[in-house]
Design an enzyme around this catalytic site. Sequence first.
Site, PDB file in Angstrom:
ATOM      1  NE  ARG A 113      -5.680  -2.576  -9.424  1.00 54.61           N
ATOM      2  CZ  ARG A 113      -4.751  -1.952  -8.703  1.00 54.61           C
ATOM      3  NH1 ARG A 113      -5.094  -1.279  -7.650  1.00 54.61           N
ATOM      4  NH2 ARG A 113      -3.482  -2.028  -9.047  1.00 54.61           N
TER       5      ARG A 113
ATOM      6  NE  ARG B 265      -6.880   5.701 -21.536  1.00 49.64           N
ATOM      7  CZ  ARG B 265      -5.848   4.969 -21.194  1.00 49.64           C
ATOM      8  NH1 ARG B 265      -5.339   4.097 -22.041  1.00 49.64           N
ATOM      9  NH2 ARG B 265      -5.303   5.119 -20.019  1.00 49.64           N
TER      10      ARG B 265
ATOM     11  NE  ARG C 179      -4.763 -15.993  -5.245  1.00 56.46           N
ATOM     12  CZ  ARG C 179      -4.830 -17.294  -5.485  1.00 56.46           C
ATOM     13  NH1 ARG C 179      -5.281 -18.128  -4.557  1.00 56.46           N
ATOM     14  NH2 ARG C 179      -4.434 -17.777  -6.645  1.00 56.46           N
TER      15      ARG C 179
ATOM     16  NE  ARG D   6       1.630  -9.476 -12.953  1.00 53.40           N
ATOM     17  CZ  ARG D   6       1.064  -8.436 -12.361  1.00 53.40           C
ATOM     18  NH1 ARG D   6       0.548  -7.470 -13.078  1.00 53.40           N
ATOM     19  NH2 ARG D   6       0.996  -8.349 -11.055  1.00 53.40           N
TER      20      ARG D   6
ATOM     21  CD  GLU E 260       2.998 -11.548 -10.693  1.00 52.54           C
ATOM     22  OE1 GLU E 260       3.668 -10.731 -11.358  1.00 52.54           O
ATOM     23  OE2 GLU E 260       1.999 -11.222 -10.033  1.00 52.54           O
TER      24      GLU E 260
ATOM     25  CE1 TYR F 105      -4.154  -4.685  -6.086  1.00 57.01           C
ATOM     26  CE2 TYR F 105      -6.418  -5.122  -6.691  1.00 57.01           C
ATOM     27  CZ  TYR F 105      -5.088  -5.157  -6.985  1.00 57.01           C
ATOM     28  OH  TYR F 105      -4.685  -5.661  -8.201  1.00 57.01           O
TER      29      TYR F 105
HETATM   30  P1  FAD Z   1       5.059  -3.486   2.195  1.00 57.88           P
HETATM   31  O1  FAD Z   1       5.842  -3.072   1.019  1.00 57.88           O
HETATM   32  O2  FAD Z   1       4.472  -4.858   2.221  1.00 57.88           O
HETATM   33  O3  FAD Z   1       5.979  -3.288   3.481  1.00 57.88           O
HETATM   34  C1  FAD Z   1       5.694  -3.850   4.722  1.00 57.88           C
HETATM   35  C2  FAD Z   1       7.032  -4.194   5.366  1.00 57.88           C
HETATM   36  O4  FAD Z   1       6.793  -4.570   6.736  1.00 57.88           O
HETATM   37  C3  FAD Z   1       7.744  -5.370   4.701  1.00 57.88           C
HETATM   38  O5  FAD Z   1       9.057  -5.015   4.376  1.00 57.88           O
HETATM   39  C4  FAD Z   1       7.708  -6.467   5.770  1.00 57.88           C
HETATM   40  O6  FAD Z   1       8.852  -7.291   5.751  1.00 57.88           O
HETATM   41  C5  FAD Z   1       7.655  -5.639   7.046  1.00 57.88           C
HETATM   42  N1  FAD Z   1       7.056  -6.368   8.182  1.00 57.88           N
HETATM   43  C6  FAD Z   1       5.851  -6.965   8.209  1.00 57.88           C
HETATM   44  N2  FAD Z   1       5.658  -7.551   9.410  1.00 57.88           N
HETATM   45  C7  FAD Z   1       6.764  -7.305  10.142  1.00 57.88           C
HETATM   46  C8  FAD Z   1       7.166  -7.662  11.451  1.00 57.88           C
HETATM   47  N3  FAD Z   1       6.397  -8.413  12.247  1.00 57.88           N
HETATM   48  N4  FAD Z   1       8.382  -7.241  11.905  1.00 57.88           N
HETATM   49  C9  FAD Z   1       9.181  -6.510  11.099  1.00 57.88           C
HETATM   50  N5  FAD Z   1       8.866  -6.155   9.836  1.00 57.88           N
HETATM   51  C10 FAD Z   1       7.655  -6.540   9.374  1.00 57.88           C
HETATM   52  N6  FAD Z   1       1.669  -0.365  -6.812  1.00 57.88           N
HETATM   53  C11 FAD Z   1       1.799   0.562  -7.788  1.00 57.88           C
HETATM   54  O7  FAD Z   1       1.613   1.762  -7.519  1.00 57.88           O
HETATM   55  N7  FAD Z   1       2.166   0.217  -9.058  1.00 57.88           N
HETATM   56  C12 FAD Z   1       2.418  -1.069  -9.405  1.00 57.88           C
HETATM   57  O8  FAD Z   1       2.751  -1.339 -10.566  1.00 57.88           O
HETATM   58  C13 FAD Z   1       2.271  -2.075  -8.418  1.00 57.88           C
HETATM   59  N8  FAD Z   1       2.497  -3.361  -8.712  1.00 57.88           N
HETATM   60  C14 FAD Z   1       2.358  -4.312  -7.747  1.00 57.88           C
HETATM   61  C15 FAD Z   1       2.612  -5.629  -8.095  1.00 57.88           C
HETATM   62  C16 FAD Z   1       2.491  -6.618  -7.124  1.00 57.88           C
HETATM   63  C17 FAD Z   1       2.795  -8.050  -7.505  1.00 57.88           C
HETATM   64  C18 FAD Z   1       2.087  -6.276  -5.817  1.00 57.88           C
HETATM   65  C19 FAD Z   1       1.908  -7.342  -4.775  1.00 57.88           C
HETATM   66  C20 FAD Z   1       1.850  -4.974  -5.464  1.00 57.88           C
HETATM   67  C21 FAD Z   1       1.975  -3.958  -6.433  1.00 57.88           C
HETATM   68  N9  FAD Z   1       1.773  -2.624  -6.116  1.00 57.88           N
HETATM   69  C22 FAD Z   1       1.896  -1.673  -7.099  1.00 57.88           C
HETATM   70  C23 FAD Z   1       1.426  -2.198  -4.727  1.00 57.88           C
HETATM   71  C24 FAD Z   1       2.656  -1.802  -3.902  1.00 57.88           C
HETATM   72  O9  FAD Z   1       3.536  -2.898  -3.815  1.00 57.88           O
HETATM   73  C25 FAD Z   1       2.193  -1.414  -2.495  1.00 57.88           C
HETATM   74  O10 FAD Z   1       1.214  -0.410  -2.544  1.00 57.88           O
HETATM   75  C26 FAD Z   1       3.309  -0.923  -1.568  1.00 57.88           C
HETATM   76  O11 FAD Z   1       4.509  -1.577  -1.781  1.00 57.88           O
HETATM   77  C27 FAD Z   1       2.856  -1.124  -0.139  1.00 57.88           C
HETATM   78  O12 FAD Z   1       3.794  -0.599   0.775  1.00 57.88           O
HETATM   79  P2  FAD Z   1       3.638  -0.924   2.322  1.00 57.88           P
HETATM   80  O13 FAD Z   1       4.710  -0.188   3.029  1.00 57.88           O
HETATM   81  O14 FAD Z   1       2.239  -0.703   2.752  1.00 57.88           O
HETATM   82  O15 FAD Z   1       3.820  -2.508   2.447  1.00 57.88           O
HETATM   83  N1  UDP Z   2      -6.975  -8.182 -15.182  1.00 57.67           N
HETATM   84  C1  UDP Z   2      -7.418  -9.062 -16.141  1.00 57.67           C
HETATM   85  N2  UDP Z   2      -6.640  -9.287 -17.247  1.00 57.67           N
HETATM   86  C2  UDP Z   2      -5.460  -8.677 -17.426  1.00 57.67           C
HETATM   87  C3  UDP Z   2      -5.007  -7.764 -16.451  1.00 57.67           C
HETATM   88  C4  UDP Z   2      -5.800  -7.552 -15.335  1.00 57.67           C
HETATM   89  O1  UDP Z   2      -8.478  -9.642 -15.998  1.00 57.67           O
HETATM   90  O2  UDP Z   2      -4.804  -8.939 -18.445  1.00 57.67           O
HETATM   91  C5  UDP Z   2      -7.824  -7.974 -13.988  1.00 57.67           C
HETATM   92  C6  UDP Z   2      -7.465  -8.922 -12.849  1.00 57.67           C
HETATM   93  O3  UDP Z   2      -8.653  -9.280 -12.177  1.00 57.67           O
HETATM   94  C7  UDP Z   2      -6.600  -8.070 -11.967  1.00 57.67           C
HETATM   95  C8  UDP Z   2      -7.264  -6.708 -12.118  1.00 57.67           C
HETATM   96  O4  UDP Z   2      -7.665  -6.670 -13.491  1.00 57.67           O
HETATM   97  O5  UDP Z   2      -6.617  -8.502 -10.622  1.00 57.67           O
HETATM   98  C9  UDP Z   2      -6.386  -5.533 -11.784  1.00 57.67           C
HETATM   99  O6  UDP Z   2      -5.239  -5.603 -12.622  1.00 57.67           O
HETATM  100  P1  UDP Z   2      -3.888  -4.876 -12.245  1.00 57.67           P
HETATM  101  O7  UDP Z   2      -2.968  -5.010 -13.398  1.00 57.67           O
HETATM  102  O8  UDP Z   2      -4.204  -3.514 -11.742  1.00 57.67           O
HETATM  103  O9  UDP Z   2      -3.381  -5.777 -11.039  1.00 57.67           O
HETATM  104  P2  UDP Z   2      -2.002  -5.754 -10.222  1.00 57.67           P
HETATM  105  O10 UDP Z   2      -0.998  -4.982 -11.018  1.00 57.67           O
HETATM  106  O11 UDP Z   2      -2.351  -5.108  -8.916  1.00 57.67           O
HETATM  107  O12 UDP Z   2      -1.663  -7.187 -10.072  1.00 57.67           O
END
Ligand code: FAD
Ligand code: UDP
Length: 366
Positions: free
Chosen positions: A171, A175, A248, A280, A300, A348
């Site tokens: 991911r 560069r 996780r 982080r 976090e 993911y």
């Molecule tokens: P979700 O956002 O999980 O929505 C699912 C919804 O369904 C939830 O609101 C839940 O409450 C509801 N639900 C589940 N079960 C039920 C039930 N039984 N009844 C009623 N409601 C229910 N993506 C990026 O592009 N850039 C980023 O920087 C980025 N950072 C991230 C950082 C973290 C820590 C995480 C965990 C993810 C990150 N992502 C990022 C990914 C991004 O969050 C997801 O791709 C996106 O939010 C997924 O949307 P979704 O609708 O599939 O799921």
């Molecule tokens: N990662 C790492 N060091 C960093 C940042 C990321 O080793 O400082 C690795 C780690 O395994 C992580 C993966 O790169 O799960 C993808 O990172 P990303 O920032 O895309 O993860 P997310 O934003 O989805 O948590």
Amino acid sequence: MKFDFLIVGSGLFGATISCILKAKGKKCFMIDKRSHIGGNVYTESINGINVHKYGAHIFHTSNRLVWEFVNSFVEFNRYTNSPVANFKGKLYNLPFNMNTFYQMWGVTTPKQAAEIIALQKKESGVVNPKNLEEQAISLIGKDIYYTLIKNYTEKQWGRKATELPAFIIKRLPVRFTFDNNYFNDRYQGVPIGGYTKLVERMLDGIEVRLNSDYFEDLDYYNSISDKIIYTGEIDRFFNYCFGHLEYRTVHFETQLLYGVENYQGNSVVNYTDAETPYTRIIEHKHFEFGKQPDTVISKEYSKEWKLGDEPYYPVNNDKNSKLYFRYKELAEKQDKVIFGGRLAEYKYYDMHQVIEKALMMADFLL
Ligand code: FAD
Ligand code: UDP
């Protein structure tokens, strides 16, 4: 009341698909078990700062249609993600680029950096990387692997880097230019005013019932619509009949720091040593170039999911992939229910990928 579609989950998958279906005249009803819309992209305002409640979210895509779609609801700013890594007090730029190589080895040209990486790769003997550790070493060598990747990865995933799939580390860009942009995508930014505003506008005119778990009133919810779009965990849908998929979960220690205008000078600082218990620290105001007199930070922490926790990251290793495919086979036999999103597809996905998939699914359904 009969609806064309019941949408379970108000995250980006549910919001995108219902917005399109509604625009095409379909009657949609949405439920979410949480007390707010938006799923994991939800932002809430604390002292005028939009706090990314479920972790740092930066929107990026190379798909113009997806970019135009989200910008049709809310304007995006020019935020470019450039996290910094802190390893035992020394700072390194991410993703891995000429700045990182200079900080690590003192090299000043791409040729010098490439030579060190090639040498370290050769010494490691890795030819066909089979896991995250091998993949990382063959991409950027052992020094960066041990300083910036191994500990962070093992904290985040709770597994040895040798037990994790190689794709996770792919991911991140590598560069040979002085460019700290974490993404290669053509478009990038954060919605001005937060993600909740984006989702609110997507759901304009759609009836949403919060604090409502689909499984708590299954017969009723199944009876009120012709089709169901389900975005929750796929294994939960089938009552874990084959066992639990692993996730996780993360939790955040969020603090409002009065009178601190700028805590760390960047939205995201990763702690890549093994001793710091969190992965982080996010300083939310910097996502929108905030000038407030105070700041909000979130530490976090990552841990293994157990029943009752919020599932955040699917653990896409061999064991879970096999289990997921068994559930997927069951899902394909459901003609009333469509499964989509990070949890229902156990993938993911980033935000733009979820939106892309939802737009395609809406097209297909229409
Ligand atoms: P979700 O956002 O999980 O929505 C699912 C919804 O369904 C939830 O609101 C839940 O409450 C509801 N639900 C589940 N079960 C039920 C039930 N039984 N009844 C009623 N409601 C229910 N993506 C990026 O592009 N850039 C980023 O920087 C980025 N950072 C991230 C950082 C973290 C820590 C995480 C965990 C993810 C990150 N992502 C990022 C990914 C991004 O969050 C997801 O791709 C996106 O939010 C997924 O949307 P979704 O609708 O599939 O799921
Ligand atoms: N990662 C790492 N060091 C960093 C940042 C990321 O080793 O400082 C690795 C780690 O395994 C992580 C993966 O790169 O799960 C993808 O990172 P990303 O920032 O895309 O993860 P997310 O934003 O989805 O948590």
